[in-house]
Design a protein around this motif. Structure first.
Motif, PDB file in Angstrom:
ATOM      1  N   VAL A   1     -12.837 -10.974  -5.019  1.00 41.27           N
ATOM      2  CA  VAL A   1     -12.309 -11.743  -3.894  1.00 41.27           C
ATOM      3  C   VAL A   1     -11.925 -13.145  -4.365  1.00 41.27           C
ATOM      4  O   VAL A   1     -12.618 -13.758  -5.173  1.00 41.27           O
ATOM      5  N   LYS A   2     -10.793 -13.627  -3.876  1.00 38.03           N
ATOM      6  CA  LYS A   2     -10.335 -14.982  -4.193  1.00 38.03           C
ATOM      7  C   LYS A   2     -10.538 -15.867  -2.981  1.00 38.03           C
ATOM      8  O   LYS A   2     -10.235 -15.464  -1.851  1.00 38.03           O
ATOM      9  N   VAL A   3     -11.049 -17.077  -3.188  1.00 40.84           N
ATOM     10  CA  VAL A   3     -11.306 -18.009  -2.104  1.00 40.84           C
ATOM     11  C   VAL A   3     -10.420 -19.233  -2.259  1.00 40.84           C
ATOM     12  O   VAL A   3     -10.377 -19.843  -3.332  1.00 40.84           O
ATOM     13  N   VAL A   4      -9.701 -19.580  -1.184  1.00 43.70           N
ATOM     14  CA  VAL A   4      -8.871 -20.783  -1.175  1.00 43.70           C
ATOM     15  C   VAL A   4      -9.294 -21.655   0.000  1.00 43.70           C
ATOM     16  O   VAL A   4     -10.064 -21.235   0.856  1.00 43.70           O
ATOM     17  N   ASP A   5      -8.775 -22.867   0.050  1.00 41.58           N
ATOM     18  CA  ASP A   5      -9.274 -23.839   1.026  1.00 41.58           C
ATOM     19  C   ASP A   5      -9.016 -23.448   2.474  1.00 41.58           C
ATOM     20  O   ASP A   5      -9.885 -23.584   3.332  1.00 41.58           O
TER      21      ASP A   5
ATOM     22  N   LEU B   1     -13.886  -2.832   1.563  1.00 43.77           N
ATOM     23  CA  LEU B   1     -13.407  -3.961   0.753  1.00 43.77           C
ATOM     24  C   LEU B   1     -14.130  -4.111  -0.581  1.00 43.77           C
ATOM     25  O   LEU B   1     -13.608  -4.755  -1.493  1.00 43.77           O
ATOM     26  N   VAL B   2     -15.321  -3.532  -0.697  1.00 48.13           N
ATOM     27  CA  VAL B   2     -16.041  -3.639  -1.968  1.00 48.13           C
ATOM     28  C   VAL B   2     -15.804  -2.422  -2.867  1.00 48.13           C
ATOM     29  O   VAL B   2     -16.375  -2.341  -3.963  1.00 48.13           O
ATOM     30  N   GLU B   3     -14.956  -1.497  -2.425  1.00 49.53           N
ATOM     31  CA  GLU B   3     -14.649  -0.322  -3.241  1.00 49.53           C
ATOM     32  C   GLU B   3     -13.727  -0.710  -4.408  1.00 49.53           C
ATOM     33  O   GLU B   3     -12.900  -1.618  -4.282  1.00 49.53           O
ATOM     34  N   PRO B   4     -13.836  -0.020  -5.547  1.00 48.11           N
ATOM     35  CA  PRO B   4     -13.090  -0.410  -6.753  1.00 48.11           C
ATOM     36  C   PRO B   4     -11.573  -0.377  -6.598  1.00 48.11           C
ATOM     37  O   PRO B   4     -10.876  -1.147  -7.277  1.00 48.11           O
ATOM     38  N   GLN B   5     -11.042   0.465  -5.717  1.00 47.88           N
ATOM     39  CA  GLN B   5      -9.579   0.515  -5.569  1.00 47.88           C
ATOM     40  C   GLN B   5      -9.005  -0.758  -4.944  1.00 47.88           C
ATOM     41  O   GLN B   5      -7.791  -0.983  -4.997  1.00 47.88           O
ATOM     42  N   TYR B   6      -9.871  -1.592  -4.388  1.00 46.65           N
ATOM     43  CA  TYR B   6      -9.396  -2.837  -3.776  1.00 46.65           C
ATOM     44  C   TYR B   6      -9.788  -4.061  -4.605  1.00 46.65           C
ATOM     45  O   TYR B   6      -9.715  -5.190  -4.113  1.00 46.65           O
ATOM     46  N   LYS B   7     -10.153  -3.847  -5.846  1.00 44.69           N
ATOM     47  CA  LYS B   7     -10.552  -4.949  -6.719  1.00 44.69           C
ATOM     48  C   LYS B   7      -9.389  -5.915  -6.916  1.00 44.69           C
ATOM     49  O   LYS B   7      -8.251  -5.501  -7.163  1.00 44.69           O
TER      50      LYS B   7
ATOM     51  N   PHE C   1       0.821  -1.213   0.000  1.00 48.45           N
ATOM     52  CA  PHE C   1       0.000   0.000   0.000  1.00 48.45           C
ATOM     53  C   PHE C   1       0.854   1.262   0.000  1.00 48.45           C
ATOM     54  O   PHE C   1       0.486   2.273  -0.605  1.00 48.45           O
ATOM     55  N   ALA C   2       2.020   1.191   0.649  1.00 45.63           N
ATOM     56  CA  ALA C   2       2.930   2.343   0.597  1.00 45.63           C
ATOM     57  C   ALA C   2       3.472   2.533  -0.814  1.00 45.63           C
ATOM     58  O   ALA C   2       3.519   3.657  -1.337  1.00 45.63           O
ATOM     59  N   ASP C   3       3.875   1.427  -1.467  1.00 45.91           N
ATOM     60  CA  ASP C   3       4.426   1.499  -2.819  1.00 45.91           C
ATOM     61  C   ASP C   3       3.405   2.027  -3.823  1.00 45.91           C
ATOM     62  O   ASP C   3       3.762   2.733  -4.787  1.00 45.91           O
ATOM     63  N   HIS C   4       2.138   1.660  -3.597  1.00 44.54           N
ATOM     64  CA  HIS C   4       1.085   2.061  -4.534  1.00 44.54           C
ATOM     65  C   HIS C   4       0.386   3.352  -4.100  1.00 44.54           C
ATOM     66  O   HIS C   4      -0.588   3.762  -4.745  1.00 44.54           O
ATOM     67  N   LYS C   5       0.911   3.966  -3.022  1.00 40.66           N
ATOM     68  CA  LYS C   5       0.330   5.220  -2.509  1.00 40.66           C
ATOM     69  C   LYS C   5      -1.185   5.103  -2.359  1.00 40.66           C
ATOM     70  O   LYS C   5      -1.962   5.975  -2.781  1.00 40.66           O
ATOM     71  N   LEU C   6      -1.576   3.999  -1.738  1.00 43.66           N
ATOM     72  CA  LEU C   6      -2.992   3.678  -1.555  1.00 43.66           C
ATOM     73  C   LEU C   6      -3.265   3.438  -0.073  1.00 43.66           C
ATOM     74  O   LEU C   6      -2.515   2.718   0.588  1.00 43.66           O
ATOM     75  N   GLU C   7      -4.294   4.050   0.427  1.00 40.92           N
ATOM     76  CA  GLU C   7      -4.681   3.817   1.812  1.00 40.92           C
ATOM     77  C   GLU C   7      -5.235   2.394   1.949  1.00 40.92           C
ATOM     78  O   GLU C   7      -6.061   1.977   1.124  1.00 40.92           O
ATOM     79  N   PRO C   8      -4.814   1.638   2.957  1.00 39.76           N
ATOM     80  CA  PRO C   8      -5.374   0.301   3.136  1.00 39.76           C
ATOM     81  C   PRO C   8      -6.824   0.389   3.592  1.00 39.76           C
ATOM     82  O   PRO C   8      -7.242   1.401   4.165  1.00 39.76           O
ATOM     83  N   PRO C   9      -7.602  -0.643   3.332  1.00 36.87           N
ATOM     84  CA  PRO C   9      -9.000  -0.640   3.786  1.00 36.87           C
ATOM     85  C   PRO C   9      -9.063  -0.712   5.307  1.00 36.87           C
ATOM     86  O   PRO C   9      -8.168  -1.259   5.950  1.00 36.87           O
ATOM     87  N   ARG C  10     -10.119  -0.173   5.863  1.00 36.11           N
ATOM     88  CA  ARG C  10     -10.309  -0.191   7.317  1.00 36.11           C
ATOM     89  C   ARG C  10     -11.557  -0.944   7.738  1.00 36.11           C
ATOM     90  O   ARG C  10     -11.642  -1.408   8.868  1.00 36.11           O
ATOM     91  N   THR C  11     -12.539  -1.053   6.842  1.00 37.83           N
ATOM     92  CA  THR C  11     -13.834  -1.615   7.201  1.00 37.83           C
ATOM     93  C   THR C  11     -14.298  -2.636   6.168  1.00 37.83           C
ATOM     94  O   THR C  11     -13.740  -2.750   5.072  1.00 37.83           O
TER      95      THR C  11
END
Length: 373
Positions: A224-228, A164-170, A150-160
Motif C-alpha cells: 500500500v502507498k500512502v500520500v498526504d 486488498l491483502v491478497e497477492p494479486q493486488y500487491k 482490471f479489464a485489461d489485466h483480466k483481473l477481478e477487482p477487489p470487493r472487500t
C-alpha cells in the motif's frame, strides 16, 4: 479540492494544528457580521449550493447569506474551536462523525432543534438530549477501482477489505495519510470497525493478525502507498480518469468516495455511458456531516432559520449534484445519476461517535508508527 468533488477534503486530526492556527486570521476576511439581516455560514471548502435555492431562502427568511469557507474540514473545525468566544459566523457546517466529539467537548455549539428534524432518518441522529448538532448529509469512504485496468489485466477487482491483502493486488492501492486526510482517517476507522481492536475482532482475519493493526501490517506488506491527501491520491497516483482528464498515475485502487463514479460521469465531456470507476463496496465507511448554531453567534435567530433551511426538502434535494452526498431527510429524491452510477452502499462499516472519541487519537498515533515508520 474542487467544490464539485465532494468529500475530497483533507482533515487534520492532530491538535497540534490548533496552536499554529491561533495566530491565523480568517481566510474569508472580517469576523462574522453582527448585522441582524445577515446570517454567516462557516464551512469547509467543499460547501456548495445552487444560487436559486439560496435566493429562495433569502427571500423567504429575510436574511442575506454570507459564506466563509475556511479550508479543509479538520482545519475549519479546529479554527472554529479557537474562535468560539468570538465566532466568525453564526452556523458551522461540515463537522463529521470522525471529529464530532472534539467539537462537542470543546463547546463549539449551543442547543437548537431545527424545525423538520423529525424527518431526519433515525440512524443519523445524535446528541438527542441537547440537540447541539443537526445531521445534514451522508456519504461513504470506499476503495475505488479503475475498471479499464482490471479489464485489461483480466483481473477481478477487489470487493472487500480482506481482498486488498491478497497477492494479486500487491502494489496496486494508494490511500491517504490518516493523520492529515478525511478519507484517510475514514479508511482507518473502517478497518477498525471491521477488524476490531485486537480481541474485539469480528473477523478470523483479524483474530489471526491482531485486529486492525494486524490487518494494516498485511496491507503494508502488500505494498500500500500512502500520500498526504485526496488530491494527490486521486489526481496523481490513481490510474483512473479524474473528471474526464487523462490519468497520471499507475495505481488502479484508491481510497475515495462511493460518490466518485457519479462525479466522473456528470463532469466528463462527452459523458460516458458508464462510469469509468467502480466501488469496492466491502471497503466502505459511513460518514455523516453535521451543522450547528455556534456558541456566542451574533445572529442566533438567523442561524436558527438557516439550520431549518439545511434540513428542508428543497435544500436536501439540491445537495447531491452540488456536494455529491446523500440527503438525510426521509423521502428526499436522489438524482438518477446517483442511482445509476453510484447507488448508496448497503451495509457500510460504522462506528459509534463515542467509540471514535475514545480511540481516534490513539489509533491515529498507532497507525502512524505502524505504517509510516
Amino acid at each position: 479540492m474542487s467544490n464539485k468533488k465532494k468529500r475530497l477534503t483533507a482533515v487534520v486530526v492532530g491538535l497540534g494544528l490548533v496552536g499554529a492556527l491561533a495566530g491565523c486570521g480568517s481566510s474569508g476576511g472580517d469576523q462574522g457580521s453582527g448585522d441582524s439581516k445577515t446570517v454567516t455560514l462557516v464551512s469547509h471548502d467543499s460547501w456548495a449550493a445552487s444560487k436559486d435555492v439560496i435566493a429562495a431562502f433569502e427571500k423567504q427568511s429575510g436574511y442575506k447569506v454570507k459564506v466563509l469557507k475556511d479550508g479543509d474540514s479538520g482545519q475549519a473545525v479546529n479554527k472554529a474551536i479557537l474562535t468560539k468566544d468570538n465566532p466568525q459566523g453564526d452556523v458551522f457546517f461540515g463537522v463529521d462523525n470522525t471529529l464530532l466529539s472534539r467539537a462537542l467537548d470543546n463547546g463549539l455549539f449551543q442547543p437548537y432543534e431545527a424545525k423538520g428534524s423529525e424527518r431526519i432518518k433515525a440512524e443519523y441522529r445524535v446528541d438527542q438530549d441537547q440537540h447541539r448538532v443537526t445531521p445534514v448529509d451522508t456519504g461513504d469512504i470506499c476503495v475505488n477501482y479503475d475498471k479499464k485496468y482490471f479489464a485489461d489485466h483480466k483481473l477481478e477487482p477487489p470487493r472487500t477489505f480482506d481482498d486488498l491483502v491478497e497477492p494479486q493486488y500487491k502494489n496496486l492501492l494508494v490511500t491517504e495519510n490518516a493523520s492529515t486526510s478525511s478519507p484517510g482517517l475514514g479508511f482507518l476507522l473502517g478497518t477498525a470497525a471491521k477488524y476490531g481492536d485486537g480481541g474485539t475482532s469480528r473477523s478470523s482475519e483479524a483474530e489471526s493478525g491482531g485486529g486492525w493493526e494486524g490487518y494494516w501490517k498485511k496491507l503494508k506488506a502488500n505494498g500500500v502507498k500512502v500520500v498526504d491527501g485526496w488530491e494527490q491520491a486521486y489526481n496523481e497516483e490513481f490510474s483512473g480518469s479524474a473528471g474526464g482528464k487523462k490519468a497520471k498515475g499507475d495505481r488502479p485502487l484508491v481510497v475515495s468516495y462511493a460518490s466518485s463514479p457519479p462525479v466522473e460521469v456528470v463532469y466528463a465531456d462527452p459523458k460516458p455511458s458508464t462510469a469509468p470507476t467502480g466501488v469496492a463496496e466491502g471497503t466502505c465507511f459511513r460518514q455523516v456531516e453535521y451543522a450547528g448554531l455556534l456558541s456566542n453567534a451574533k445572529n442566533s435567530e438567523g442561524g436558527k432559520a438557516f439550520l431549518d433551511f439545511l434540513v428542508s426538502e428543497r435544500f436536501q434535494a439540491d445537495m447531491p449534484l452540488n456536494m455529491f452526498v446523500y440527503p438525510v431527510r426521509e423521502g428526499t429524491p436522489v438524482p438518477p445519476e446517483f442511482t445509476k452510477f453510484g447507488p448508496q452502499v448497503k451495509g457500510p462499516e460504522t462506528l459509534d461517535p463515542a467509540k471514535i472519541a475514545d480511540h481516534r487519537d490513539q489509533w491515529v498515533k498507532s497507525w502512524t508508527s505502524l505504517v509510516l515508520k
